[in-house]
Design an enzyme around this catalytic site. Structure first.
Site, PDB file in Angstrom:
ATOM      1  N   ASP A  24       0.870  -1.162   0.000  1.00 10.17           N
ATOM      2  CA  ASP A  24       0.000   0.000   0.000  1.00 10.17           C
ATOM      3  C   ASP A  24       0.917   1.225   0.000  1.00 10.17           C
ATOM      4  OD1 ASP A  24      -2.428   1.569   0.413  1.00 10.17           O
ATOM      5  OD2 ASP A  24      -1.697   1.839   2.465  1.00 10.17           O
ATOM      6  N   ASP A  26      -0.125   5.180   1.029  1.00 12.07           N
ATOM      7  CA  ASP A  26      -0.316   6.176   2.080  1.00 12.07           C
ATOM      8  C   ASP A  26      -0.538   5.496   3.432  1.00 12.07           C
ATOM      9  OD1 ASP A  26      -0.553   8.565   3.318  1.00 12.07           O
ATOM     10  OD2 ASP A  26      -2.391   9.200   2.333  1.00 12.07           O
ATOM     11  N   ASP A 177      -1.382  -0.692   6.059  1.00 18.11           N
ATOM     12  CA  ASP A 177      -1.636  -0.027   7.340  1.00 18.11           C
ATOM     13  C   ASP A 177      -3.117   0.063   7.672  1.00 18.11           C
ATOM     14  OD1 ASP A 177      -2.511   3.263   6.911  1.00 18.11           O
ATOM     15  OD2 ASP A 177      -1.893   2.068   5.188  1.00 18.11           O
TER      16      ASP A 177
END
Length: 242
Positions: A24, A26, A177
């Site tokens: 991922d 951001d 995240d």
């Protein structure tokens, strides 16, 4: 699930092997939280919506899905690419790299290891951040407009494996995240390393993360040979109190 105080990031080193890595962006490679908050405050003001309501559910999701919920008239790629492309230009000073990200990605590129970015952001946003922060460019990308359904749908991560030129039986490791992203990686059948950079540990656990670490300082490339597996080591993973 216990509280943060009941957990310890002190797990022993573990060697993991996969055919490719899917990151991922951001919250995993960069932290643009402040920039994104400013962006959604601006968008919310134009829509007459409470920005806190948007921010409570927008992280890890595509903007087009958020706009469909709050203002469908803006849920088109032309508008979203234009607005997201402005974020690094307007708020570039509000973003920083996640600790350990630059070192890990540079090490992967040095040996030409198979890794890709699979993000809920647009191509304009991703390339804008890479240019502003001078981060290593992945071998290939999957961005918001590449898939019909965003995370937690697994199609983005399956497409990431495909774009790396890997077969359907290739083992992958996802680094995420956000709970929606963890669920997407697990639904694709992949192992997932969760970073506790933006969400509560309990949320990552509930989403099914196989390992949880604080940031990318706990992930190190150990070896890669062409057409062979990528071997990474994770250190100081979460240890749950009994």
């Amino acid at each position: 699930m216990g509280s943060v105080e009941e957990h310890s990031f002190s797990g022993p080193p573990q060697l993991l092997s996969a055919h490719g890595l899917l990151f991922d962006f951001d919250g995993t490679i960069i932290d643009s939280t402040e920039a994104v908050i400013k962006h959604w405050h601006k968008e919310a003001a134009e829509m007459g919506v409470d920005p806190e309501v948007i921010l409570a559910n927008s992280h890890g999701r595509r903007s087009i899905d958020t706009f469909m919920e709050f203002d469908p008239s803006k849920a088109n790629w032309e508008y979203i690419n234009q607005q997201e492309g402005l974020i690094p230009k307007l708020f570039g000073k509000d973003a920083v790299e996640i600790p350990g990200a630059r070192k890990l990605l540079d090490s992967l590129n040095t040996v030409n290891a198979p890794w890709a970015v699979v993000t809920s952001g647009t191509g304009a946003l991703l390339n804008g951040w890479i240019d502003v922060l001078k981060i290593a460019h992945p071998r290939c990308l999957v961005v918001a407009e590449d898939v019909e359904n965003g995370k937690p749908d697994p199609s983005c991560y399956l497409l990431g494996r495909q774009r790396l030129g890997l077969s359907e039986d290739s083992q992958m490791i996802v680094i995420e995240d956000a709970p929606a992203g963890v669920r997407a990686g697990k639904a694709a059948g992949f192992k997932v390393i969760g970073l506790s950079t933006t969400h509560k540990i309990s949320q990552l656990q509930e989403a099914g993360a196989d390992w949880i670490v604080e940031d990318l300082r706990s992930v190190t490339l150990k070896s890669f040979k062409q057409d062979g597996p990528v071997q990474i080591e994770i250190t100081n993973a979460l240890v749950q109190a009994l």
